[in-house]
Design an enzyme around this catalytic site. Structure first.
Site, PDB file in Angstrom:
ATOM      1  N   ARG A  45       0.881  -1.228  -0.026  1.00 40.36           N
ATOM      2  CA  ARG A  45      -0.027  -0.059   0.101  1.00 40.36           C
ATOM      3  C   ARG A  45       0.837   1.100  -0.045  1.00 40.36           C
ATOM      4  O   ARG A  45       1.707   1.444   1.052  1.00 40.36           O
ATOM      5  CB  ARG A  45      -1.074  -0.016   1.395  1.00 40.36           C
ATOM      6  CG  ARG A  45      -1.719   1.408   1.448  1.00 40.36           C
ATOM      7  CD  ARG A  45      -2.896   1.241   2.396  1.00 40.36           C
ATOM      8  NE  ARG A  45      -3.773   0.455   1.955  1.00 40.36           N
ATOM      9  CZ  ARG A  45      -5.188   0.544   2.418  1.00 40.36           C
ATOM     10  NH1 ARG A  45      -5.297   1.772   3.186  1.00 40.36           N
ATOM     11  NH2 ARG A  45      -6.026   0.385   1.771  1.00 40.36           N
TER      12      ARG A  45
ATOM     13  N   HIS B 239      -7.295   0.163  -6.512  1.00 43.67           N
ATOM     14  CA  HIS B 239      -7.495  -0.435  -5.412  1.00 43.67           C
ATOM     15  C   HIS B 239      -8.061  -1.722  -5.616  1.00 43.67           C
ATOM     16  O   HIS B 239      -9.418  -1.877  -5.449  1.00 43.67           O
ATOM     17  CB  HIS B 239      -8.364   0.294  -4.471  1.00 43.67           C
ATOM     18  CG  HIS B 239      -8.451  -0.102  -2.926  1.00 43.67           C
ATOM     19  ND1 HIS B 239      -7.676  -1.309  -2.364  1.00 43.67           N
ATOM     20  CD2 HIS B 239      -9.138   0.338  -1.739  1.00 43.67           C
ATOM     21  CE1 HIS B 239      -7.825  -1.350  -1.231  1.00 43.67           C
ATOM     22  NE2 HIS B 239      -8.767  -0.632  -0.782  1.00 43.67           N
TER      23      HIS B 239
ATOM     24  N   GLN C  82     -10.160  -4.056  -3.268  1.00 41.49           N
ATOM     25  CA  GLN C  82     -11.385  -3.560  -2.727  1.00 41.49           C
ATOM     26  C   GLN C  82     -12.516  -4.222  -3.506  1.00 41.49           C
ATOM     27  O   GLN C  82     -13.710  -4.557  -3.115  1.00 41.49           O
ATOM     28  CB  GLN C  82     -11.335  -2.165  -2.549  1.00 41.49           C
ATOM     29  CG  GLN C  82     -12.846  -1.505  -2.297  1.00 41.49           C
ATOM     30  CD  GLN C  82     -13.096  -1.615  -0.869  1.00 41.49           C
ATOM     31  OE1 GLN C  82     -12.506  -1.607   0.104  1.00 41.49           O
ATOM     32  NE2 GLN C  82     -14.148  -2.222  -0.566  1.00 41.49           N
TER      33      GLN C  82
ATOM     34  N   CYS D 299     -16.374   1.822   0.573  1.00 43.82           N
ATOM     35  CA  CYS D 299     -15.121   0.905   0.864  1.00 43.82           C
ATOM     36  C   CYS D 299     -14.810   1.105   2.314  1.00 43.82           C
ATOM     37  O   CYS D 299     -14.266   0.142   2.703  1.00 43.82           O
ATOM     38  CB  CYS D 299     -14.084   1.256  -0.150  1.00 43.82           C
ATOM     39  SG  CYS D 299     -13.588   3.273  -0.209  1.00 43.82           S
TER      40      CYS D 299
ATOM     41  N   ARG E 294     -14.005  -8.481   2.366  1.00 43.95           N
ATOM     42  CA  ARG E 294     -12.579  -8.390   1.839  1.00 43.95           C
ATOM     43  C   ARG E 294     -11.830  -9.490   2.331  1.00 43.95           C
ATOM     44  O   ARG E 294     -10.915 -10.047   1.628  1.00 43.95           O
ATOM     45  CB  ARG E 294     -12.147  -7.138   2.719  1.00 43.95           C
ATOM     46  CG  ARG E 294     -12.686  -5.787   2.392  1.00 43.95           C
ATOM     47  CD  ARG E 294     -12.134  -5.076   1.062  1.00 43.95           C
ATOM     48  NE  ARG E 294     -10.931  -5.237   0.850  1.00 43.95           N
ATOM     49  CZ  ARG E 294      -9.973  -4.345   1.215  1.00 43.95           C
ATOM     50  NH1 ARG E 294     -10.517  -3.325   1.624  1.00 43.95           N
ATOM     51  NH2 ARG E 294      -8.798  -4.530   0.975  1.00 43.95           N
TER      52      ARG E 294
HETATM   53  N1  NVA Z   1      -9.897   6.670  -1.880  1.00 44.19           N
HETATM   54  C1  NVA Z   1      -9.497   6.193  -0.430  1.00 44.19           C
HETATM   55  C2  NVA Z   1      -9.634   5.000  -0.114  1.00 44.19           C
HETATM   56  C3  NVA Z   1      -9.585   4.531   1.161  1.00 44.19           C
HETATM   57  C4  NVA Z   1      -9.861   2.946   1.283  1.00 44.19           C
HETATM   58  C5  NVA Z   1      -8.074   6.611  -0.164  1.00 44.19           C
HETATM   59  O1  NVA Z   1      -7.332   6.576  -1.039  1.00 44.19           O
HETATM   60  O2  NVA Z   1      -7.831   7.228   0.901  1.00 44.19           O
HETATM   61  N1   CP Z   2     -11.386  -0.109   2.287  1.00 41.13           N
HETATM   62  C1   CP Z   2     -10.075  -0.092   2.751  1.00 41.13           C
HETATM   63  O1   CP Z   2      -9.109  -0.367   1.927  1.00 41.13           O
HETATM   64  O2   CP Z   2      -9.882   0.175   4.064  1.00 41.13           O
HETATM   65  P1   CP Z   2      -8.636   0.473   4.952  1.00 41.13           P
HETATM   66  O3   CP Z   2      -8.021   1.709   4.335  1.00 41.13           O
HETATM   67  O4   CP Z   2      -9.045   0.567   6.367  1.00 41.13           O
HETATM   68  O5   CP Z   2      -7.615  -0.578   4.664  1.00 41.13           O
END
Ligand code: NVA
Ligand code: CP
Length: 308
Positions: free
Chosen positions: A104, A131, A134, A265, A293
């Site tokens: 990540r 992502h 997700q 999400c 998930r």
């Molecule tokens: N678009 C959000 C998704 C979090 C799971 C982010 O990148 O922060």
């Molecule tokens: N939706 C998702 O990816 O959540 P987190 O940022 O908590 O991993």
């Protein structure tokens, strides 16, 4: 017929074929039902995370434990990544220790570079561009709600970034119609839009609009994400007025199909992209979606590690 993506990377949703995606969803449903329990003992998953995470971190960890494997939390702050060790060096070193990594981070280019230097499978656990993990859970949730993915329309309202991008690609591969409604200036990346149109191969439609009502009309799922993602927090306040017409609320639900479900999400900012009532109401599937998930990523890990 199940054709799991054995030994491969998942850097983008578009790394899967339509058949592989359907196969993963089928496997995830079997794992959720408990009718099949693959094992990959002695395999080690490294979580190389440079951004916060609750769901992705915990669901990947629990999935790996349930498969009989082990997990190493390699957050940037506790490794030399946080002190600037180059991706190419980190990749070649971790390659010698662990069996699979989920990363990540911010730049998609970083996970692509990691994958070029590592022979082990690399999974995108969220970048600014995509992502995909997700969306495996989201499509599983949609399929559970309607019993099929055929003749369905998914609508996404909000910022046209990572979640929206993978959702467009995933819906296109799954044969689900996708409509994305964003404010001016926040449209999805045109390269990803074209990729989604190409992947849909005429099976389903891909629509991008600035009209939120047109985006949700008659739709089977209303999906949203935070208006300011990780890395964009400084713009959070200034974005609120621009994004307000794209909020998921009762008025939007009234335009959708009567059986429409609500997806997010998470984490959610109640009162911004989604109202309290929409989030907590009978059409919300947010907790099933979060649970999925675990099942979807367990299916992915078991497939990638050739345990199925
Ligand atoms: N678009 C959000 C998704 C979090 C799971 C982010 O990148 O922060
Ligand atoms: N939706 C998702 O990816 O959540 P987190 O940022 O908590 O991993």
């Amino acid at each position: 017929m199940l054709t799991p993506p054995k030994g491969r990377d998942l850097l983008s949703m578009a790394d899967l074929t339509s058949t592989e995606l359907h196969g993963l969803l089928e496997l995830a449903a079997q794992l959720k039902a408990g009718t099949y329990q693959p094992k990959c003992p002695n395999k080690v998953l490294g979580l190389v995370f440079s951004k916060a995470s609750t769901r992705t971190r915990v669901s990947f960890s629990v999935a790996m434990y349930q498969l009989g494997g082990q997990v190493l939390a390699l957050t940037a702050g506790v490794t030399q990544v946080g002190r600037g060790e180059p991706t190419a060096d980190t990749a070649r070193v971790l390659d010698r220790y662990v069996d699979v990594v989920a990363i990540r981070t911010f730049e998609q280019a970083e996970i692509e570079e990691f994958a070029r230097y590592a022979s082990i499978p690399v999974i995108n656990a969220l970048t600014d561009l995509e992502h995909p993990c997700q969306i495996l859970a989201d499509l599983l949730t949609l399929k559970e709600a309607f019993g099929t993915l055929e003749n369905l329309t998914m609508s996404y309202l909000g910022d046209g970034i990572n979640v929206a991008h993978s959702l467009m690609l995933g819906c296109a591969l799954a044969g689900v119609n996708i409509r994305v409604g964003t404010p001016d200036g926040f449209a999805p990346n045109p390269t990803v839009v074209n990729q989604a149109i190409e992947l849909a191969q005429g099976r389903s439609t891909v629509v991008v609009t600035t009209d939120p009502k047109a985006a949700v009309q008659g739709s089977h799922a209303l999906y949203t994400d935070v208006w300011a993602s990780m890395g964009d927090e400084s713009e959070a306040a200034s974005r609120i007025p621009k994004f307000q017409p794209y909020q998921i609320n009762q008025a939007m639900l009234d335009l959708a199909d009567e059986h429409a479900i609500i997806l997010h999400c998470l984490p959610a900012h109640r009162g911004e992209e989604i109202t309290h009532d929409a989030k907590e109401g009978p059409q919300s599937r947010l907790w099933d979606q979060a649970e999925n998930r675990l099942h979807a990523q367990k299916a992915l890990l078991a497939s990638i590690l050739s345990a199925v």
